[in-house]
Motif scaffolding. Structure first.
Motif, PDB file in Angstrom:
ATOM      1  N   SER A  60       0.792  -0.936  -0.067  1.00  0.00           N
ATOM      2  CA  SER A  60      -0.128  -0.150  -0.333  1.00  0.00           C
ATOM      3  C   SER A  60       0.774   1.590   0.142  1.00  0.00           C
ATOM      4  O   SER A  60       0.588   2.632  -0.144  1.00  0.00           O
ATOM      5  N   GLN A 106       2.077   1.822  -3.502  1.00  0.00           N
ATOM      6  CA  GLN A 106       0.916   3.010  -4.216  1.00  0.00           C
ATOM      7  C   GLN A 106       0.962   4.085  -3.672  1.00  0.00           C
ATOM      8  O   GLN A 106       0.564   4.743  -4.839  1.00  0.00           O
ATOM      9  N   TYR A 113       3.474   6.322  -5.139  1.00  0.00           N
ATOM     10  CA  TYR A 113       3.611   6.643  -6.198  1.00  0.00           C
ATOM     11  C   TYR A 113       2.286   7.550  -6.543  1.00  0.00           C
ATOM     12  O   TYR A 113       3.129   8.629  -7.433  1.00  0.00           O
ATOM     13  N   THR A 114       1.372   7.770  -5.868  1.00  0.00           N
ATOM     14  CA  THR A 114       0.444   8.913  -6.034  1.00  0.00           C
ATOM     15  C   THR A 114       1.249  10.065  -5.822  1.00  0.00           C
ATOM     16  O   THR A 114       1.105  11.355  -6.266  1.00  0.00           O
TER      17      THR A 114
END
Ligand SMILES: NC(=O)c1ccc[n+]([C@@H]2O[C@H](COP(=O)([O-])OP(=O)(O)OC[C@H]3O[C@@H](n4cnc5c(N)ncnc54)[C@H](O)[C@@H]3O)[C@@H](O)[C@H]2O)c1
Length: 313
Positions: free
Chosen positions: A158, A161, A164-165
């Motif tokens: 998580s 990710q 990455y956002t």
């Protein structure tokens, strides 16, 4: 450079701080001295640096948003190395809420602090556990299916990710290092190599979960520290996920054999059922790390064990 290390009193973080201080960097550490293991060990990891004018310690929790914002307002690090985390696969089933809060919301607080104060580079400690019981011969970063089998692994995936956002929307350059089981001096007491060694030395049984054929790619601490230093300087691409492993995978049975060979002492073995969340095997493909970070493991498993035992004794 000014480098902020979260979790900087722990095994990897304190070793990294020592290395970066030698090279005249300024180090800021955030750590809450979580009691997941004896806090005296964490105090010892950092005590020699407390009087160093290039070293500053903030005792506090990454889940405390106000505290994190205050630190990021006062300090202006060039890079954040985010290592603070709840770290045990097995314990993650005992207190899943704490793992989600620390690992995911804690990481969110760090990213918000960076975004609000225009900080643009983070190196994150992810984990080989994100691969779950992957069947591939070698674990590569571009495998499409990730099925984490522990709460800990799920939080690490998580975080990748989430990072990455933030990278995409707020230009926070990110290197996620998927570390494969790290060992060496200062290793956490909950990890197999340290427990096995202590039990053999103290004539206590070595507890092996499963039949001993499960295997891990063990990575020596000095190799991890030097590749984190490379990741700190990496600036070719905005977001990368990179495996960091040792030279080969070793079965649990061979770990015990190597330790007893170095100690020159026969172990007493106690076989126990396989534990929840433990993956069967980790097999690292280091080619991306080699290409992007000029990484290749320098310390083979047996030499690493010898160094670790020398330190422990
Ligand atoms: N050691 C390994 O084999 C390994 C493998 C893969 C990934 N990692 C990752 O590397 C990082 C460092 O691991 P380590 O082995 O040095 O563990 P460690 O437990 O020795 O270090 C983690 C540090 O984070 C601190 N911490 C925990 N919760 C915190 C919070 N809420 N606020 C502030 N500080 C907090 C702890 O007090 C500790 O000093 C972790 O993110 C871990 O998941 C480690």
């Amino acid at each position: 450079m000014i480098i902020l290390i979260t979790g900087g009193a722990g095994f990897i973080g304190s070793t990294l701080a020592d290395k970066l201080l030698i090279n005249n960097n300024r180090i800021i550490v955030i750590d809450n001295f979580d009691d997941n293991y004896d806090i005296k060990l964490k105090e010892k990891n950092i005590s020699h640096n407390l009087a160093n004018p290039n070293y500053k310690l903030y005792r506090g929790d990454i889940c405390d948003k106000k505290f994190i914002n205050e630190v990021f307002k006062k300090e202006t690090p060039d890079v954040v190395v985010h290592l603070a985390s709840c770290v045990s696969v097995r314990n993650s089933f005992k207190c899943p809420e704490k793992y989600l809060k620390t690992n995911i919301l804690g990481t969110l607080n760090i990213l918000e602090g960076m975004k609000n104060n225009n900080m643009q580079k983070i190196v994150f400690a992810s984990s080989s556990s994100v691969y779950g019981n992957c069947r591939a011969e070698n674990f590569r970063e571009n495998l499409k299916l990730y099925k984490p089998i522990s709460i800990y692994a799920m939080t690490k995936l998580s975080c990748e990710q989430l990072l990455y956002t933030y990278c995409t929307n707020y230009n926070i350059n990110t290197v996620c290092l998927r570390l494969f089981t790290v060992f060496g001096p200062r290793q956490r007491p909950d990890l197999a190599i340290r427990k096995f060694t202590q039990n053999i030395l103290n004539n206590k049984p070595v507890e092996i979960y499963g039949d001993g054929t499960s295997c891990r790619n063990y990575t020596y601490i000095d190799d991890v520290i030097s590749v984190i230093c490379s990741a700190i300087s990496y600036d070719k691409t905005p977001f990368e996920i990179i495996n960091i492993g040792g030279d080969r995978s070793v079965t649990l049975n061979d770990v015990v054999k190597t330790i007893s060979k170095v100690l020159n002492k026969e172990p007493k073995i106690k076989k126990l059922p396989k534990q929840i969340g433990d993956v069967e095997r980790t097999v690292c493909d280091n080619s991306k790390a080699e290409k992007l970070l000029n990484y290749s493991p320098q310390t083979d498993f047996e030499t690493g064990i010898k160094n670790f035992i020398k330190w422990l004794k």
